[in-house]
Design an enzyme around this catalytic site. Structure first.
Site, PDB file in Angstrom:
ATOM      1  N   GLN A  49       0.586  -1.268   0.349  1.00 48.49           N
ATOM      2  CA  GLN A  49      -0.336   0.077  -0.437  1.00 48.49           C
ATOM      3  C   GLN A  49       1.389   1.662  -0.366  1.00 48.49           C
ATOM      4  OE1 GLN A  49      -3.043  -2.039   3.597  1.00 48.49           O
ATOM      5  NE2 GLN A  49      -4.270  -0.289   1.901  1.00 48.49           N
ATOM      6  N   HIS A 129      -6.602  -8.615   6.894  1.00 48.42           N
ATOM      7  CA  HIS A 129      -7.544  -8.275   5.456  1.00 48.42           C
ATOM      8  C   HIS A 129      -6.189  -7.598   4.810  1.00 48.42           C
ATOM      9  CE1 HIS A 129      -8.819  -4.627   3.780  1.00 48.42           C
ATOM     10  NE2 HIS A 129      -7.642  -4.094   3.990  1.00 48.42           N
TER      11      HIS A 129
HETATM   12 ZN   LIG Z   1      -7.082  -2.815   3.241  1.00 54.44          ZN
END
Ligand SMILES: [Zn+2]
Length: 160
Positions: A49, A129
């Site tokens: 990310q 997640h």
């Molecule tokens: Zn995420």
């Protein structure tokens, strides 16, 4: 500048590589990830990310931050729970996802020491997640076909 990679960034779909030796560079990545997570008000962040395709995740569900390097799920609870999840890489998208309520995970901590522990509640959810991110899996992949149809128009704005 927002350092978080937003869908459909290709790095979010790549399989992250395992971390080799612990060193100061990895520690810096962990520090930066933790900072970015707090800045974004997130409860977890995976290295892809921030554009780094390595197996590092940080999580803080309000019980203090922890890091997992090369994390693996070694056991899952047979009981599943459905919870609505969001993702910093998919702003404004929410998907109900059914996952095991508890998991046993194995990996390395921020010092490179081996850890194995059982998580439940929010931390079990957040870790699953984030491990998804290391496999290139996003919350939209868990959506039912009905949910996917409903999400289609909202996802379109990411592709423009
Ligand atoms: Zn995420």
């Amino acid at each position: 500048m927002n350092p978080i990679e937003i869908y459909p960034a290709t790095v979010l779909r790549r399989k992250a590589a395992p971390v080799g030796k612990m060193n100061s560079e990895i520690r810096q990545v962990i520090e930066r990830m933790t900072e970015v997570m707090y800045q974004a008000d997130g409860v977890g962040l995976a290295a892809p990310q921030i554009g780094d395709s390595r197996q590092i995740i940080v999580v803080d569900v309000g019980e203090g931050p922890f890091t997992l390097i090369n994390p693996e799920i070694v056991e899952i609870d047979s009981e599943e729970v459905s919870i609505e999840e969001g993702c910093l890489s998919l702003p404004e998208i929410h998907v109900n996802i059914q996952r095991p309520g508890a998991v046993r995970i194995r990996g390395l901590d921020a010092e490179g020491k081996a850890v194995e522990k059982t998580l439940d509640g929010m931390s079990a959810r957040a870790v699953q997640h984030e491990i998804d991110h290391l496999r290139g899996v996003l919350i939209i992949d868990h959506a039912s076909s009905l949910q996917k149809t409903l999400l289609k128009s909202r996802l379109k704005k990411f592709l423009e």
